[in-house]
Design an enzyme around this catalytic site. Structure first.
Site, PDB file in Angstrom:
ATOM      1  N   ASN A 230       0.868  -1.175   0.000  1.00 11.13           N
ATOM      2  CA  ASN A 230       0.000   0.000   0.000  1.00 11.13           C
ATOM      3  C   ASN A 230       0.907   1.228   0.000  1.00 11.13           C
ATOM      4  O   ASN A 230       1.532   1.549   1.014  1.00 11.13           O
ATOM      5  CB  ASN A 230      -0.904  -0.013   1.234  1.00 11.13           C
ATOM      6  CG  ASN A 230      -1.786   1.226   1.316  1.00 11.13           C
ATOM      7  OD1 ASN A 230      -1.920   1.970   0.353  1.00 11.13           O
ATOM      8  ND2 ASN A 230      -2.391   1.449   2.483  1.00 11.13           N
ATOM      9  N   LEU A 231       0.988   1.908  -1.139  1.00  3.94           N
ATOM     10  CA  LEU A 231       1.914   3.034  -1.286  1.00  3.94           C
ATOM     11  C   LEU A 231       1.351   4.337  -0.736  1.00  3.94           C
ATOM     12  O   LEU A 231       2.051   5.356  -0.703  1.00  3.94           O
ATOM     13  CB  LEU A 231       2.309   3.204  -2.760  1.00  3.94           C
ATOM     14  CG  LEU A 231       2.939   1.960  -3.409  1.00  3.94           C
ATOM     15  CD1 LEU A 231       3.380   2.288  -4.833  1.00  3.94           C
ATOM     16  CD2 LEU A 231       4.097   1.425  -2.588  1.00  3.94           C
ATOM     17  N   LYS A 232       0.084   4.311  -0.332  1.00  2.00           N
ATOM     18  CA  LYS A 232      -0.576   5.467   0.295  1.00  2.00           C
ATOM     19  C   LYS A 232      -0.386   6.722  -0.559  1.00  2.00           C
ATOM     20  O   LYS A 232      -0.439   6.651  -1.789  1.00  2.00           O
ATOM     21  CB  LYS A 232      -0.069   5.639   1.732  1.00  2.00           C
ATOM     22  CG  LYS A 232      -0.258   4.359   2.564  1.00  2.00           C
ATOM     23  CD  LYS A 232       0.030   4.550   4.025  1.00  2.00           C
ATOM     24  CE  LYS A 232      -0.193   3.247   4.775  1.00  2.00           C
ATOM     25  NZ  LYS A 232      -0.014   3.422   6.236  1.00  2.00           N
TER      26      LYS A 232
ATOM     27  N   HIS B 216      -9.378   0.493   5.264  1.00  2.00           N
ATOM     28  CA  HIS B 216      -8.115   0.816   5.935  1.00  2.00           C
ATOM     29  C   HIS B 216      -8.385   1.860   7.017  1.00  2.00           C
ATOM     30  O   HIS B 216      -9.212   2.750   6.839  1.00  2.00           O
ATOM     31  CB  HIS B 216      -7.103   1.332   4.918  1.00  2.00           C
ATOM     32  CG  HIS B 216      -5.708   1.432   5.450  1.00  2.00           C
ATOM     33  ND1 HIS B 216      -5.312   2.452   6.287  1.00  2.00           N
ATOM     34  CD2 HIS B 216      -4.620   0.645   5.282  1.00  2.00           C
ATOM     35  CE1 HIS B 216      -4.034   2.292   6.600  1.00  2.00           C
ATOM     36  NE2 HIS B 216      -3.602   1.189   6.005  1.00  2.00           N
TER      37      HIS B 216
ATOM     38  N   GLU C 181      -4.966  -5.381  10.476  1.00  2.00           N
ATOM     39  CA  GLU C 181      -3.991  -4.318  10.689  1.00  2.00           C
ATOM     40  C   GLU C 181      -4.299  -3.575  11.985  1.00  2.00           C
ATOM     41  O   GLU C 181      -5.075  -2.612  11.975  1.00  2.00           O
ATOM     42  CB  GLU C 181      -4.024  -3.325   9.525  1.00  2.00           C
ATOM     43  CG  GLU C 181      -3.510  -3.864   8.205  1.00  2.00           C
ATOM     44  CD  GLU C 181      -3.216  -2.732   7.229  1.00  2.00           C
ATOM     45  OE1 GLU C 181      -2.086  -2.642   6.766  1.00  2.00           O
ATOM     46  OE2 GLU C 181      -4.126  -1.937   6.972  1.00  2.00           O
TER      47      GLU C 181
ATOM     48  N   GLY D 147       2.334   2.340  10.811  1.00  3.42           N
ATOM     49  CA  GLY D 147       3.217   3.495  10.734  1.00  3.42           C
ATOM     50  C   GLY D 147       3.997   3.801  11.996  1.00  3.42           C
ATOM     51  O   GLY D 147       4.672   4.819  12.081  1.00  3.42           O
TER      52      GLY D 147
ATOM     53  N   SER E 160       3.398  -2.285  10.297  1.00  2.00           N
ATOM     54  CA  SER E 160       4.852  -2.230  10.511  1.00  2.00           C
ATOM     55  C   SER E 160       5.542  -3.543  10.151  1.00  2.00           C
ATOM     56  O   SER E 160       6.435  -4.009  10.864  1.00  2.00           O
ATOM     57  CB  SER E 160       5.156  -1.838  11.961  1.00  2.00           C
ATOM     58  OG  SER E 160       4.747  -0.510  12.215  1.00  2.00           O
TER      59      SER E 160
END
Length: 223
Positions: free
Chosen positions: A6-8, A86, A151, A157, A187
């Site tokens: 997931n490159l956000k 998410h 998650e 993060g 993470s």
């Protein structure tokens, strides 16, 4: 094993083109299922050896929905894989919209990555399982193209992954509720990925910051 990135809100179309080229080359002889979720503005119309998905969409074909992206836009890039739920989207999307997104994606026969997770307060109160089950109540757990990503919010993060025992316990509980493939995200990095992959019922990982640089993502895939 599933490896999803997931490159956000990172990468442009130009930088993602370089990312995709490097990944295509690295995946020449790989059997794993690889998914990458770039920003919508970075979508590519190219032959890819991985599945390109969208981080967000609106449950519509097109219409008067300012600032949104609908099915017509996803179709232009051949995208049939979506990320829903998410925690960073749940701040903006209410439960009704999340359900509407799921139902629409199911109608379109999309592959759905559905994210669930609890915050540290919920975990410390011992309410994790009930909280997670509630997040799954409104969706079809029997949908054949469903992938569930656990998650924990306290791990996203932060650089702090959940304990192996906690992940194992949650995935065991989820495995009773659904036959969907179960992933862990939060993470994930080169220091913990091998241990995470050994957890029973874990079919893969959803990786955030550790996958932003293509050389790091390739390293995680190759193990």
């Amino acid at each position: 094993m599933i490896f999803a990135a997931n490159l956000k809100c990172n990468h442009t179309r130009e930088s993602f083109k370089s990312y995709a080229d490097a990944l295509n080359k690295a995946l020449k002889n790989k059997d794993e299922e690889i998914f990458v979720f770039p920003p919508n503005v970075a979508f590519l119309k190219e032959d890819l050896k991985f599945t390109q998905g969208t981080q967000n969409f609106y449950p519509c074909f097109k219409g008067a929905f300012t600032g949104e992206i609908g099915k017509e836009h996803l179709d232009e890039f051949g995208i049939k894989c979506v990320l829903i739920g998410h925690s960073e989207r749940r701040i903006l999307d209410n439960e009704a919209l999340i359900k509407a997104k799921f139902d629409f994606a199911k109608e379109q026969n999309y592959t759905i990555f559905f994210c669930i997770g609890e915050d540290l307060k919920t975990k410390n109160l011992g309410n994790s399982k009930d909280f997670l089950k509630k997040q799954l109540e409104a969706i079809d757990l029997n949908y054949e193209k469903l992938i569930i990503a656990y998650e924990p919010i306290y791990s996203i993060g932060t650089g702090i992954s959940a304990d192996k025992e906690d992940i194992s316990d949650i995935l065991e509980t989820l495995s009773v509720l659904t036959k969907a493939k179960l992933l862990y995200g939060g993470s994930v990095n080169e220091n913990n990925i091998k241990e995470i992959q050994t957890i029973k019922h874990c079919s893969g990982v959803l990786i955030g910051s550790a996958a932003l640089k293509i050389e790091n993502f390739i390293k995680l895939i190759k193990g």
